[in-house]
Write an enzyme that holds these catalytic residues in place. Sequence first.
Site, mmCIF file in Angstrom:
data_model
loop_
_atom_site.group_PDB
_atom_site.id
_atom_site.type_symbol
_atom_site.label_atom_id
_atom_site.label_comp_id
_atom_site.label_asym_id
_atom_site.label_seq_id
_atom_site.Cartn_x
_atom_site.Cartn_y
_atom_site.Cartn_z
ATOM 1 N N LYS A 38 2.016 -3.681 6.842
ATOM 2 C CA LYS A 38 2.401 -3.825 5.510
ATOM 3 C C LYS A 38 3.772 -3.785 5.105
ATOM 4 O O LYS A 38 4.496 -4.810 4.314
ATOM 5 C CB LYS A 38 1.911 -2.782 4.485
ATOM 6 C CG LYS A 38 0.320 -2.945 4.436
ATOM 7 C CD LYS A 38 -0.288 -4.116 3.391
ATOM 8 C CE LYS A 38 -1.527 -4.422 3.820
ATOM 9 N NZ LYS A 38 -1.815 -5.612 2.984
ATOM 10 N N SER A 74 0.991 -1.322 0.077
ATOM 11 C CA SER A 74 0.028 -0.150 0.103
ATOM 12 C C SER A 74 0.898 1.306 -0.124
ATOM 13 O O SER A 74 2.099 1.196 0.431
ATOM 14 C CB SER A 74 -0.766 -0.112 1.268
ATOM 15 O OG SER A 74 -1.290 1.294 1.453
ATOM 16 N N TYR A 77 -1.488 -0.603 10.861
ATOM 17 C CA TYR A 77 -1.772 -1.089 9.415
ATOM 18 C C TYR A 77 -0.705 -0.946 8.503
ATOM 19 O O TYR A 77 0.023 -1.777 8.177
ATOM 20 C CB TYR A 77 -3.039 -0.364 8.998
ATOM 21 C CG TYR A 77 -3.393 -0.752 7.599
ATOM 22 C CD1 TYR A 77 -3.751 -2.060 7.048
ATOM 23 C CD2 TYR A 77 -3.164 0.081 6.600
ATOM 24 C CE1 TYR A 77 -3.765 -2.465 5.833
ATOM 25 C CE2 TYR A 77 -3.195 -0.084 5.076
ATOM 26 C CZ TYR A 77 -3.621 -1.684 4.866
ATOM 27 O OH TYR A 77 -3.888 -1.784 3.490
HETATM 28 P P1 NAD Z 1 -11.124 -6.162 1.207
HETATM 29 O O1 NAD Z 1 -11.670 -6.392 2.827
HETATM 30 O O2 NAD Z 1 -12.050 -6.235 0.282
HETATM 31 O O3 NAD Z 1 -10.519 -7.816 0.962
HETATM 32 C C1 NAD Z 1 -9.831 -8.480 1.723
HETATM 33 C C2 NAD Z 1 -10.404 -9.839 1.919
HETATM 34 O O4 NAD Z 1 -9.442 -10.830 2.743
HETATM 35 C C3 NAD Z 1 -11.674 -10.084 2.274
HETATM 36 O O5 NAD Z 1 -12.472 -10.810 1.536
HETATM 37 C C4 NAD Z 1 -11.668 -10.687 3.784
HETATM 38 O O6 NAD Z 1 -12.865 -11.429 3.925
HETATM 39 C C5 NAD Z 1 -10.314 -11.360 3.564
HETATM 40 N N1 NAD Z 1 -9.711 -11.807 4.764
HETATM 41 C C6 NAD Z 1 -9.287 -10.933 5.775
HETATM 42 N N2 NAD Z 1 -8.875 -11.924 6.788
HETATM 43 C C7 NAD Z 1 -8.817 -13.059 6.501
HETATM 44 C C8 NAD Z 1 -8.249 -14.362 6.940
HETATM 45 N N3 NAD Z 1 -7.531 -14.267 8.104
HETATM 46 N N4 NAD Z 1 -8.187 -15.477 5.913
HETATM 47 C C9 NAD Z 1 -8.536 -15.528 5.016
HETATM 48 N N5 NAD Z 1 -9.159 -14.317 4.187
HETATM 49 C C10 NAD Z 1 -9.205 -13.109 5.104
HETATM 50 O O7 NAD Z 1 -10.160 -5.458 1.114
HETATM 51 P P2 NAD Z 1 -9.384 -4.871 -0.401
HETATM 52 O O8 NAD Z 1 -9.734 -3.360 -0.282
HETATM 53 O O9 NAD Z 1 -9.801 -5.695 -1.353
HETATM 54 O O10 NAD Z 1 -8.078 -4.952 -0.204
HETATM 55 C C11 NAD Z 1 -7.233 -6.068 -0.548
HETATM 56 C C12 NAD Z 1 -5.663 -6.043 -0.146
HETATM 57 O O11 NAD Z 1 -5.173 -4.850 -0.511
HETATM 58 C C13 NAD Z 1 -5.315 -5.895 1.489
HETATM 59 O O12 NAD Z 1 -4.158 -6.374 1.699
HETATM 60 C C14 NAD Z 1 -5.330 -4.511 1.497
HETATM 61 O O13 NAD Z 1 -4.612 -4.203 2.834
HETATM 62 C C15 NAD Z 1 -4.687 -3.951 0.411
HETATM 63 N N6 NAD Z 1 -4.943 -2.460 -0.036
HETATM 64 C C16 NAD Z 1 -5.902 -2.054 -0.014
HETATM 65 C C17 NAD Z 1 -6.181 -0.811 -0.484
HETATM 66 C C18 NAD Z 1 -7.514 -0.183 -0.335
HETATM 67 O O14 NAD Z 1 -7.869 1.081 -0.325
HETATM 68 N N7 NAD Z 1 -8.892 -0.800 -0.443
HETATM 69 C C19 NAD Z 1 -5.261 0.098 -0.629
HETATM 70 C C20 NAD Z 1 -3.941 -0.397 -0.514
HETATM 71 C C21 NAD Z 1 -3.775 -1.899 -0.283
HETATM 72 C C1 WQD Z 2 -8.966 9.691 0.766
HETATM 73 C C2 WQD Z 2 -9.368 11.294 1.228
HETATM 74 C C3 WQD Z 2 -9.501 11.773 3.570
HETATM 75 C C4 WQD Z 2 -13.566 10.146 4.086
HETATM 76 C C5 WQD Z 2 -6.324 4.895 2.948
HETATM 77 C C6 WQD Z 2 -5.677 4.154 3.669
HETATM 78 C C7 WQD Z 2 -4.492 3.765 2.769
HETATM 79 C C8 WQD Z 2 -5.117 2.894 1.584
HETATM 80 C C9 WQD Z 2 -6.059 3.487 1.090
HETATM 81 C C10 WQD Z 2 -5.074 0.497 2.282
HETATM 82 C C11 WQD Z 2 -8.547 12.036 2.511
HETATM 83 C C12 WQD Z 2 -10.766 12.380 2.677
HETATM 84 C C13 WQD Z 2 -12.085 10.408 3.563
HETATM 85 C C14 WQD Z 2 -14.299 11.002 4.639
HETATM 86 C C15 WQD Z 2 -12.976 12.876 3.825
HETATM 87 N N1 WQD Z 2 -5.575 1.710 2.189
HETATM 88 N N2 WQD Z 2 -11.923 11.856 3.220
HETATM 89 N N3 WQD Z 2 -13.915 12.564 4.249
HETATM 90 O O1 WQD Z 2 -6.805 7.999 3.774
HETATM 91 O O2 WQD Z 2 -5.959 8.272 1.178
HETATM 92 O O3 WQD Z 2 -6.085 6.165 2.458
HETATM 93 O O4 WQD Z 2 -7.339 3.880 2.147
HETATM 94 O O5 WQD Z 2 -3.934 0.312 2.355
HETATM 95 O O6 WQD Z 2 -3.459 3.114 3.472
HETATM 96 O O7 WQD Z 2 -5.099 5.144 4.557
HETATM 97 O O8 WQD Z 2 -8.314 7.185 1.792
HETATM 98 O O9 WQD Z 2 -10.634 6.940 1.211
HETATM 99 O O10 WQD Z 2 -9.990 7.202 3.640
HETATM 100 O O11 WQD Z 2 -9.520 9.239 2.314
HETATM 101 O O12 WQD Z 2 -12.706 14.095 3.658
HETATM 102 O O13 WQD Z 2 -15.301 10.815 5.216
HETATM 103 O O14 WQD Z 2 -10.538 11.762 1.591
HETATM 104 O O15 WQD Z 2 -9.273 12.852 4.424
HETATM 105 O O16 WQD Z 2 -7.792 13.171 2.084
HETATM 106 P P1 WQD Z 2 -6.660 7.409 2.447
HETATM 107 P P2 WQD Z 2 -9.593 7.507 2.160
#
Ligand code: NAD
Ligand code: WQD
Length: 366
Positions: A160, A128, A156
């Site tokens: 990562k 991430s 978190y």
């Molecule tokens: P998500 O929650 O939709 O998907 C994660 C999945 O993992 C879910 O289906 C959940 O049920 C499953 N899971 C959780 N714990 C588990 C376990 N112990 N065993 C098996 N399955 C388990 O999230 P996402 O947005 O699809 O994110 C996927 C990956 O990408 C994550 O590793 C997250 O940290 C990373 N990521 C997400 C974002 C974002 O903003 N969505 C950004 C950067 C990185």
């Molecule tokens: C986006 C922007 C908020 C909600 C997070 C994790 C990052 C990654 C992606 C997993 C920011 C603003 C948000 C609201 C707002 N996830 N905001 N009102 O914080 O960039 O990233 O998700 O790895 O690790 O930190 O994403 O969608 O929460 O926020 O004003 O109700 O929207 O302040 O500027 P963020 P976000």
Amino acid sequence: MVSGTVLVTGGTGYIGSFTALALLEAGYKVVIIDNLYNSSKEVINRIELICGKKPEYVECDITDEKALDAVFQTYSDIDSVIHFAALKAVGESGEIPLEYYRVNVYGTLCLLKAMSKHNVTNIVFSSSATVYGDATRFPNMIPIPEECPLGPTNPYGNTKFTVETMIIDHINAERTKAKKEGKDDKVFNGALLRYFNPAGSHPSGIMGEDPQGVPYNLLPLLAQVAVGKREKLLVFGDDYKSKDGTAIRDYIHILDLSRGHLVALNYLREKQPGVRAWNLGTGVGSTVFEMIKAFSTAVGRDLPYEVVGRRAGDVLNLTANADRANSELGWKTEHTLEEACADLWRWTENNPQGYRQEPPKAFVDA
Ligand code: NAD
Ligand code: WQD
């Protein structure tokens, strides 16, 4: 056309499901494991409705070593893993950090051990942009390149960062051991994909993000405002040093992000680079106000919002420098922010209950 079988952990989740779809469309066989903590099994049907192929699915917790072992035994043709399963709520990670370390770090440890035991040598990992922490402390590093020093600022992000380090150490050790034993050491490879802000849904309107609890991210919250589940969006701060005072993020369409996994996996298999990190983002930042405007345009009406104070831990600007993925993986984004907003709105309108309802009739009849 590619061939091979890919294990997708967390594959019923948001990014995992779109990646499973991209893999199937490209010709891979797919085995999904998930414990359904934050997702629904209905997504398997939606994947099949879209591409006509069904992934294998096993309900499995990645922290359960025996269950993992059984998956690799049953599907002995798995040659690569794309690892999404994790807990991902930044705020919650500050409240229950040990649970985040258990699932994200210990879960990955179990997965790497099982891979090692079953001679599965390629891993693509969901990292991430959060591993960079507040990159604005290096003003010459915006947009952020992979060389930017890492410095996560919450539990978190620490998980990562820890998993990235663990994968590097593990792959290096596997390569050294293979070399000593006169075996092919180049087969061990890892991709650390640092995503920026995933956005949007499938253009069909039948696959999208369906968080089980209260959403945390901007776009799912805006979608709830649009359907009346939430009175207004709270804008976290308009006193940042940006053009309109709100914070800047790099919103990437889920179709581009999932395709990034496919090309990264292909690259590992073809080029055998060892472990390498790639940013997956558009390279273009948008402010919160710009996002409200873009989504309001997709919905066709203004959406109510109120500016409140900054959210703890938020930073001014997280925008990717995606040159490395562009040049090495031959990957660049193809979908616009407007498409992401239109697709998200189609998904939200068509599936008010997310996956807890039948797919829209029009799609099934088509
Ligand atoms: P998500 O929650 O939709 O998907 C994660 C999945 O993992 C879910 O289906 C959940 O049920 C499953 N899971 C959780 N714990 C588990 C376990 N112990 N065993 C098996 N399955 C388990 O999230 P996402 O947005 O699809 O994110 C996927 C990956 O990408 C994550 O590793 C997250 O940290 C990373 N990521 C997400 C974002 C974002 O903003 N969505 C950004 C950067 C990185
Ligand atoms: C986006 C922007 C908020 C909600 C997070 C994790 C990052 C990654 C992606 C997993 C920011 C603003 C948000 C609201 C707002 N996830 N905001 N009102 O914080 O960039 O990233 O998700 O790895 O690790 O930190 O994403 O969608 O929460 O926020 O004003 O109700 O929207 O302040 O500027 P963020 P976000």
